[in-house]
Design an enzyme around this catalytic site. Structure first.
Site, short mmCIF file in Angstrom:
data_model
loop_
_atom_site.label_atom_id
_atom_site.label_comp_id
_atom_site.label_asym_id
_atom_site.label_seq_id
_atom_site.Cartn_x
_atom_site.Cartn_y
_atom_site.Cartn_z
N HIS A 19 4.35 1.28 -0.03
CA HIS A 19 5.80 1.51 -0.06
C HIS A 19 6.15 2.98 -0.27
CE1 HIS A 19 5.19 1.12 -4.50
NE2 HIS A 19 6.18 1.97 -4.56
N ASP A 70 0.22 -3.66 -0.40
CA ASP A 70 0.87 -2.45 -0.92
C ASP A 70 -0.14 -1.33 -1.11
OD1 ASP A 70 3.04 -0.91 -1.55
OD2 ASP A 70 3.01 -1.42 -3.68
N SER A 95 4.09 5.54 -8.56
CA SER A 95 3.55 4.66 -7.52
C SER A 95 2.50 5.38 -6.70
CB SER A 95 4.67 4.17 -6.61
OG SER A 95 5.50 3.26 -7.27
#
Length: 343
Positions: free
Chosen positions: A86, A117, A196
């Site tokens: 993402h 992911d 992230s």
């Protein structure tokens, strides 16, 4: 005189007993804290050169414009980096990766897999410092972990905490396909936007997870590094994509009827709630309320069992699916299709 001095000394000792009891306890606490600090600082120093600050750019009519940021982990000296899918989602994404030594290097996307992911990037370098990948299957609840990333763009930020829980699931979507990411790691190490794609590391400096989501205060999630995700990473590095088989059913775990539980020595199966039109499951004759108990000679007790079987090796390969229908066992022939081939 000597006797009186001795008595005074004895009385002083008894008047302040805590002076003697407190010092060892304080030393023990200081030593424990120092050991904790040494572990975190050692891990941080070891991993800092291997964690990149990512700036994502997208193509527009006016040139390249900022499209977000995140973190990445160096996989190989020749420029392969691991991050969250993402972080680099969208078309025509490139970017710049900066490191603690001051270097800033351009990168491109090799492959991205939204259903796990995970994404692999390639930076224009041949002398990067790779991180050591560990195995999240060896983690235990309460174990120390360190998160290293770039929250809000602050490069090389380090937070520490423990593994709060294991075996969590995280939904991931790609187009019409929905999949649960299995065995997600929950940690209380502080995570913020920009973490992230960064590293979740054990006390030995091994990357055991890729930080992926902030689920609340003191609640961070990481995609585990294990046998399954190593295969995903390998496929992204070599092929730029991950091939998965597809059945075309939606359902959930349900306990088996008492008789079937005894006969099969199996507690549960997957009850079909919906069958997609023109899917492999529809062509095989599966329908709502069928209870899948076996697929490709493997026991099925939950949705994750089906997901683990949906690998490239099963694409276009006839397999047997065993279902309970109206309390009776039915054996059907099913041919999984490739997920990416769906229109």
């Amino acid at each position: 005189m000597n006797a009186r001095l001795s008595l005074i000394a004895d009385e002083t000792a008894f008047d302040r007993p805590d002076d003697f009891a407190r010092e060892p306890a304080e030393n023990a606490e200081a030593q424990a804290l120092d050991a904790y600090s040494r572990t975190v600082s050692t891990v941080a120093a070891r991993l800092a050169p291997s964690v990149a600050n990512l700036r994502i750019l997208r193509a527009t009519r006016r040139g390249r414009t900022p499209a977000g940021g995140g973190s990445g982990v160096v996989l190989t000296p020749d420029g392969y980096l691991l991050t969250s899918a993402h972080v680099v989602a969208g078309r025509d994404r490139i970017g710049r990766a900066s490191f603690v030594d001051g270097r800033e290097i351009s990168f491109s996307i090799v492959g991205s897999d939204p259903l796990s992911d995970l994404a692999v990037l390639r930076a224009e370098a041949d002398d990067l410092v790779p991180a050591l990948l560990g195995d999240a299957a060896q983690l235990r609840v309460g174990q120390l972990v360190v998160a290293i990333g770039n929250p809000h763009g602050f490069a090389g930020s380090v937070t520490a905490g423990v593994v709060s829980a294991l075996g969590r699931s995280l939904p991931a979507r790609s187009g019409r396909a929905l999949r649960m990411i299995d065995n997600v790691i929950q940690t209380d190490a502080a995570l913020n936007p920009g973490n992230s794609g960064g590293a979740l590391v054990d006390s030995f400096g091994r990357v055991v997870g890729v930080n992926t989501a902030v689920a609340g205060i003191g609640l961070g999630l990481a995609v585990p590094i294990n046998d399954a995700t190593r295969k995903v990473i390998g496929a992204l590095m070599t092929d730029g994509r991950v091939r998965r088989a597809y059945l075309g059913v939606a359902g959930g775990s349900r306990p088996l009827p008492a008789r079937a539980r005894r006969e099969r020595s199996q507690a549960s199966g997957v009850e079909i709630v919906e069958v997609m039109p023109d899917s492999p499951a529809a062509r095989a004759g599966l329908g709502p309320e069928d209870l899948i108990v076996e697929l490709a000679s493997s026991r099925v007790e939950g949705v994750d069992d089906i997901q683990r079987l949906m690998v490239a090796d099963l694409i276009d390969v006839p397999v047997e699916v065993v279902v309970l229908r109206g309390g009776q066992e039915r054996r059907l022939r099913l041919v999984p299709r490739e997920l990416d081939a769906l229109g």
